[in-house]
Design a protein around this motif. Structure first.
Motif, PDB file in Angstrom:
ATOM      1  N   PHE A  82     -26.935-116.857 -55.846  1.00  0.00           N
ATOM      2  CA  PHE A  82     -26.606-118.239 -56.187  1.00  0.00           C
ATOM      3  C   PHE A  82     -26.686-118.393 -57.697  1.00  0.00           C
ATOM      4  N   ALA A  83     -25.732-119.126 -58.268  1.00  0.00           N
ATOM      5  CA  ALA A  83     -25.719-119.368 -59.714  1.00  0.00           C
ATOM      6  C   ALA A  83     -25.278-120.791 -59.978  1.00  0.00           C
ATOM      7  N   THR A  84     -26.111-121.542 -60.687  1.00  0.00           N
ATOM      8  CA  THR A  84     -25.769-122.914 -61.069  1.00  0.00           C
ATOM      9  C   THR A  84     -25.305-122.995 -62.512  1.00  0.00           C
ATOM     10  N   GLU A  85     -25.943-122.217 -63.394  1.00  0.00           N
ATOM     11  CA  GLU A  85     -25.553-122.179 -64.803  1.00  0.00           C
ATOM     12  C   GLU A  85     -24.700-120.930 -65.014  1.00  0.00           C
ATOM     13  N   ILE A  86     -23.402-121.126 -65.133  1.00  0.00           N
ATOM     14  CA  ILE A  86     -22.483-120.000 -65.189  1.00  0.00           C
ATOM     15  C   ILE A  86     -22.030-119.763 -66.612  1.00  0.00           C
TER      16      ILE A  86
ATOM     17  N   ALA B  53     -18.503-123.930 -60.565  1.00  0.00           N
ATOM     18  CA  ALA B  53     -19.944-124.006 -60.330  1.00  0.00           C
ATOM     19  C   ALA B  53     -20.257-124.988 -59.200  1.00  0.00           C
ATOM     20  N   PRO B  54     -21.295-124.714 -58.398  1.00  0.00           N
ATOM     21  CA  PRO B  54     -22.120-123.510 -58.418  1.00  0.00           C
ATOM     22  C   PRO B  54     -21.460-122.371 -57.645  1.00  0.00           C
ATOM     23  N   LEU B  55     -21.802-121.148 -58.015  1.00  0.00           N
ATOM     24  CA  LEU B  55     -21.277-119.966 -57.347  1.00  0.00           C
ATOM     25  C   LEU B  55     -22.281-119.501 -56.294  1.00  0.00           C
ATOM     26  N   SER B  56     -21.779-119.115 -55.144  1.00  0.00           N
ATOM     27  CA  SER B  56     -22.668-118.710 -54.060  1.00  0.00           C
ATOM     28  C   SER B  56     -21.987-117.633 -53.222  1.00  0.00           C
ATOM     29  N   VAL B  57     -22.737-116.574 -52.926  1.00  0.00           N
ATOM     30  CA  VAL B  57     -22.263-115.476 -52.082  1.00  0.00           C
ATOM     31  C   VAL B  57     -23.310-115.244 -51.005  1.00  0.00           C
ATOM     32  N   VAL B  58     -22.891-115.139 -49.758  1.00  0.00           N
ATOM     33  CA  VAL B  58     -23.812-114.874 -48.654  1.00  0.00           C
ATOM     34  C   VAL B  58     -23.325-113.674 -47.860  1.00  0.00           C
ATOM     35  N   ALA B  59     -24.287-112.945 -47.320  1.00  0.00           N
ATOM     36  CA  ALA B  59     -23.996-111.820 -46.436  1.00  0.00           C
ATOM     37  C   ALA B  59     -24.855-111.984 -45.191  1.00  0.00           C
TER      38      ALA B  59
ATOM     39  N   ARG C 198     -26.470-116.197 -64.939  1.00  0.00           N
ATOM     40  CA  ARG C 198     -27.809-115.901 -64.412  1.00  0.00           C
ATOM     41  C   ARG C 198     -27.807-116.136 -62.904  1.00  0.00           C
ATOM     42  N   TRP C 199     -27.920-115.038 -62.150  1.00  0.00           N
ATOM     43  CA  TRP C 199     -27.875-115.111 -60.690  1.00  0.00           C
ATOM     44  C   TRP C 199     -29.285-115.198 -60.136  1.00  0.00           C
ATOM     45  N   MET C 200     -29.437-115.980 -59.089  1.00  0.00           N
ATOM     46  CA  MET C 200     -30.696-116.097 -58.365  1.00  0.00           C
ATOM     47  C   MET C 200     -30.456-115.656 -56.922  1.00  0.00           C
ATOM     48  N   TYR C 201     -31.482-115.063 -56.331  1.00  0.00           N
ATOM     49  CA  TYR C 201     -31.317-114.433 -55.030  1.00  0.00           C
ATOM     50  C   TYR C 201     -32.366-114.955 -54.052  1.00  0.00           C
ATOM     51  N   GLY C 202     -31.969-115.026 -52.801  1.00  0.00           N
ATOM     52  CA  GLY C 202     -32.884-115.468 -51.766  1.00  0.00           C
ATOM     53  C   GLY C 202     -32.267-115.304 -50.394  1.00  0.00           C
ATOM     54  N   LEU C 203     -33.062-115.592 -49.400  1.00  0.00           N
ATOM     55  CA  LEU C 203     -32.631-115.546 -48.005  1.00  0.00           C
ATOM     56  C   LEU C 203     -32.508-116.965 -47.485  1.00  0.00           C
ATOM     57  N   ILE C 204     -31.458-117.240 -46.740  1.00  0.00           N
ATOM     58  CA  ILE C 204     -31.273-118.553 -46.132  1.00  0.00           C
ATOM     59  C   ILE C 204     -31.069-118.378 -44.633  1.00  0.00           C
TER      60      ILE C 204
END
Length: 956
Positions: free
Chosen positions: A111-115, A123-129, A323-329
């Protein structure tokens, strides 16, 4: 960059030579030697041979495929590889270890809010797998993480490259071959989804052809019938060859110049380059490695394919400064289906097929051992074992190269062994769906269960299968039970999904949550609730008896502001100057875990996130003074302190000075009144920004007032709010150095034409003393007496109602005017106007209605019996003329009046007594004009004062 075709010639000997010739002959007979069909069929065989002959073993998969997952379990138990290369974004690798703290399905997210380096509008950019247990990639991950000495390497392009490559396409950003369209309603939000093995035809004609001849409704059903079921019990070599062949078929049938073609090939170059780099750096033996990728990529023909290729490594572009941030949803079956375009219920059916296949095969799946946090995936993994003894048909020896044996010919030539009808399974489904339907309001009975059973068998026979599948059962249940009505919230198809496993929703464990989410759970722990439950939780806070719960209350109000229905207040409010004694909350934190996780990408605490959002809103390009004032109020409500509020207030002053319209005047007035009242009640003095705002607002609204009165796009409510600001804060503004003359000039320069604005201007003039109440009443009486103005009189009345905002002292006059309107207006004008009046009062002057009601209560009689004798106070204000009395005896006053006739004429004119008051001559006692004599008799003091004044002044 053009690809190179490295496949063997069509006539080259090999294990697939006979199959190649057989397919070529069939293609020539079917389409002729000059067509493209022979090349496609022989090319498919070449792709299979090329993939199976590679030194690095390639394991082709399809996402959420039970057959792929079962084949993976068997192959991992036999081969026991030391390195697993997985087609997944390489920057998601740290998240994979946290899967042990989760209950599947969940999704890995970047997830990235500040691109930086991408268009700002993206914005915001988001990729899920998304990851589910019935998937080959999860089995590979579980094996690698819980088996000592095994390394897991993710080799697909990074999340940053997902958007880099999307932006370089001629058609603009679009989902990749294995990226799904954006889903607005599912748990994945608007993220771009990445999955392994998107096996689906790339053009509509082929898919429509397959669905039509397969007698199925959608692609998921076709895949389950013609691929999943035949491959569930197949040996490993057959599975691998069939999957590569399907991937090659869809790849070769893809339309030329497809927008995703270049990106697919770049991904393949990227993955092979990363694998060669890792092998060179680690010195691992390729025979002890396994490459897990989608079947589409297993049939790759790029020049970097294989470890022995002489092609140069692919040059991977650097990432942007984003700046990418990572997490589980959390994820769910329905979210996966919606995001990747699968049929509703297909993932749940796949999960049920996976469970049944495990029971039939006796294989033990790999499961991650639970971590210390809540939400683990289950008990510790037992050593995986194959449920059958290894034989020659079961596959090669562990670690050995795959033997080049032709399994395709037998698989394609031999029809699948038909499954007999499993009556016990189908009967159980039918009985359970009837029971579930009755609970949901359907009038179902045993007869319906029998009908569903027979209809499912009939549908399966019509579709060419002996054993009804879950899709046949769904269609039969809808036909026999639902009919044409749905009595409750769920239709029968949804009930079938629940019956077959339901929409399973995953949970992210405590240890896998970001710091903000863990902080929220820790701070709400005193409530003593199960915050991870997906059901609504009810919290009752007695803040006087339990003061330690006040921090929980503060946190819940912030969550309410940031996330809406995650925390819903049932009892209790939070306004400036108010604090609740007791509060009741409805909490849905477990159900909305994804929203809290993504909130953690914006900061470490909810207070930090709220501060950032308030600043962002106040400094946004579309921000107004009202927006900034609202941010000040929220900063005082939720964060406390004056530092943030002062900064936002200074921003409000800047925005007000730059505004050229009065659209936000009502909001500015309400918010500024609340803020001034709060500061005066709680602070020692007003902040400097409040003083600057009042002085700037006074000058700003005085300047805009004449234009706003005549502008067609300005509403009477907005102009009334401007006058309310000017009149209500005038004393404060004058103490700060403003000039009252500026307001008077602005009112005098206003010349509106609209009736409601004219009434508003009259009210403003009465407030400034430029028009008396008597003159205002006379003008309104003239309007009511003029038949040409009567149809528009309701608009004048609406303007006077709106005038209660700036001139609340006008309430008695407005009640008087309403009473006269109801009494004098004809029904043809009054009746159509009443609905508009009620609507206007409700929508624009809701807070003014209590003022009118209170004034009407003071004006009208309280008892019904007093109505008949009640006289309106405005009727008695103009007293009846007194009777004419006898003229006073002659004296010096009469002589004075006779000596100064001009002065008497002027006074008589002002009093409305025109004409010659002395028409009969100055007779004794002033008998020349009876009215004048009566006036002098009634007011002798006034006449004496005038006489005295004229006596002591020199003549002329």
């Amino acid at each position: 960059m053009r690809t190179q075709e490295n496949a063997a010639p069509a006539g080259a000997p090999g294990p697939f030579g006979a199959l190649r010739e057989q397919l070529r002959a069939a293609a020539d007979a079917f389409a002729g030697a000059g067509g493209g069909v022979p090349g496609i069929l022989s090319g498919m065989v070449d792709d299979v041979g090329r993939a199976l002959g590679e030194a690095l073993e390639i394991f082709p998969v399809c996402h959420h495929s039970p057959a792929s997952a079962l084949a993976m379990v068997r192959r991992l138990a036999e081969k026991q590889p030391k390195v697993i290369y997985l087609e997944l974004c390489e920057d998601l690798r740290p998240l994979v270890d946290e899967l042990r703290n989760c209950r599947l399905p969940v999704a890995l997210q970047a997830f990235a809010t500040e691109i930086d380096g991408f268009p700002a509008e993206q914005a915001p950019l988001s990729v899920v797998a998304p990851i589910s247990e019935a998937s080959a990639e999860y089995q590979a991950i579980a094996y690698a993480l819980d088996t000592p000495g095994v390394e897991l390497v993710l080799v697909d392009r990074s999340s940053d490259h997902v958007f880099q490559w999307a932006a370089t396409e001629p058609s603009g950003p679009a989902p990749a071959a294995e990226e799904a369209p954006r889903d607005e309603a599912g748990l994945h939000g608007d993220a771009v989804g990445v999955e392994i093995g998107d096996l689906r035809p790339r053009f509509a004609e082929l898919e429509e052809y397959l669905l039509h001849h397969g007698k199925v409704r959608h692609w998921s059903e076709w895949w389950d019938q013609y691929v999943e079921q035949p491959l569930v019990g197949a040996d490993y070599d057959t599975y691998r060859q069939v999957m590569v062949m399907i991937g090659s078929l869809f790849r070769r049938l893809r339309p030329e110049r497809d927008a995703r073609h270049a990106r697919d090939e770049d991904r393949e170059r990227h993955m092979w380059t990363r694998m060669r780099e890792h092998l060179a750096a680690s010195g691992a033996d390729p025979a002890q490695c396994l490459y897990v990728c989608g079947a589409f990529h297993a049939a790759s023909r790029v020049e970097q394919f294989g470890l022995a290729t002489p092609a140069e490594p692919y040059e991977i572009t650097p990432r942007t400064a984003t700046r990418w941030m990572y997490g589980l949803i959390p994820s769910s079956h329905s979210a996966i289906e919606a995001q990747f375009g699968l049929a509703p219920g297909s993932v749940s059916i796949a999960a049920a097929t996976w469970t049944k296949a495990l029971k039939q095969s006796g294989a033990t799946p790999f499961r991650l051992r639970s971590g210390s946090g809540a939400g683990g995936t289950g008990p510790a993994r037992r050593p995986a074992r194959s449920g059958r003894k290894r034989s020659a048909a079961a596959g090669p020896a562990p670690g050995g190269p795959a033997p080049a044996t032709d399994r395709l010919s037998g698989f394609l030539a031999t029809p699948p062994e038909p499954d007999d009808l499993d009556e016990s399974e189908l009967l159980g489904w039918c009985v359970d769906i009837v029971r579930l339907a009755r609970r949901n309001g359907y009038a179902a009975s045993t007869v319906d269960a029998i009908a569903v059973f027979e209809t499912a068998v009939l549908l399966a026979g019509m579709r060419g299968r002996r054993r009804p599948t879950a899709y046949d059962f769904e269609d039969a249940a809808v036909t026999c039970i639902e009919k044409d009505t749905v009595p409750g919230r769920r239709d029968v198809r949804r009930l079938c999904e629940i019956l077959l496993g339901g929409d399973r929703v995953g949970t992210v464990g405590y240890d896998a949550l970001p710091p903000l989410a863990r902080d929220v759970l820790d701070r709400l722990a005193p409530l003593g609730l199960n915050l991870g439950a997906r059901t609504n939780q009810r919290a009752l806070l007695d803040l006087d008896a339990d003061p330690e719960l006040r921090p929980c209350s503060d946190l819940l109000w912030i969550l309410r502001r940031l996330l809406g229905d995650v925390a819903r207040p049932i009892m209790g409010t939070r306004r400036l100057g108010e604090r609740s004694i007791q509060e009741s909350w409805g909490l849905a934190i477990g159900r909305n875990q994804r929203a809290i996780v993504e909130l953690g990408y914006e900061g470490v605490t909810v207070e930090q996130v709220l501060e950032q959002r308030l600043r962002r809103e106040a400094w946004a390009p579309e921000a107004t003074a009202a927006t900034a004032l609202e941010a000040v109020e929220e900063a005082l409500l939720y964060l406390g302190g004056r530092r943030l509020g002062d900064g936002l207030g200074t921003r409000a002053v800047e925005l007000l000075a730059a505004e050229r319209t009065v659209d936000g005047a009502p909001r500015v007035l309400r918010q500024m009144r609340r803020l001034l009242a709060h500061y005066r009640a709680t602070e020692e003095g007003l902040p400097r920004w409040c003083e600057a705002f009042v002085t700037a607002g006074y000058a700003h609204y005085c300047t805009l007032l004449p234009t706003a009165f005549v502008a067609e796009d300005s509403e009477v409510r907005q102009v009334a709010a401007m006058l309310g600001f000017l009149f209500g804060m005038e004393s404060f503004a004058l103490s700060l150095g403003c000039d009252h003359t500026q307001l008077e000039l602005a009112v005098r320069q206003s010349h509106p034409e609209a009736p409601d604005k004219v009434a508003l201007l009259w009210a403003a003039k009465s407030q400034l003393g430029l028009m008396s109440t008597a003159e205002l009443r006379a003008r309104c009486d003239e309007l009511l007496a003029n038949p040409l103005v009567v149809p528009s009189f309701p608009r004048y009345l609406s303007g006077f109602v709106q005038a209660l905002e700036p001139v609340p002292a006008l309430a008695p006059f407005v009640v008087e005017l309403l009473s006269k309107a109801f009494g004098r207006l004809p029904d043809s004008v009054l009746l159509p106007w009443l609905p508009r009046l009620i609507t206007a009062l409700r929508g624009e002057a809701r807070e003014l209605v209590p003022v009118l009601v209170r004034e009407a209560g003071r004006t009208f009689p309280a008892a019904l019996s007093a109505v008949d004798s009640w006289v309106p106070p405005w009727a008695t204000s103009a007293a009846a003329p007194r009777p004419v009395t006898a003229p006073a005896p002659a004296g010096p006053v009469a002589e004075l009046l006779a000596a100064r006739p001009a002065t008497c004429d002027a006074v008589a004119g002002l009093l409305g007594l025109g004409g010659e008051w002395r028409a009969a001559g100055p007779a004794p006692g002033g008998a020349g004009h009876p009215e004048a004599g009566a006036l002098l008799a009634r007011h002798p003091e006034t006449a004496g004062a005038v006489a005295e004044l004229l006596t002591f002044r020199p003549a002329g």
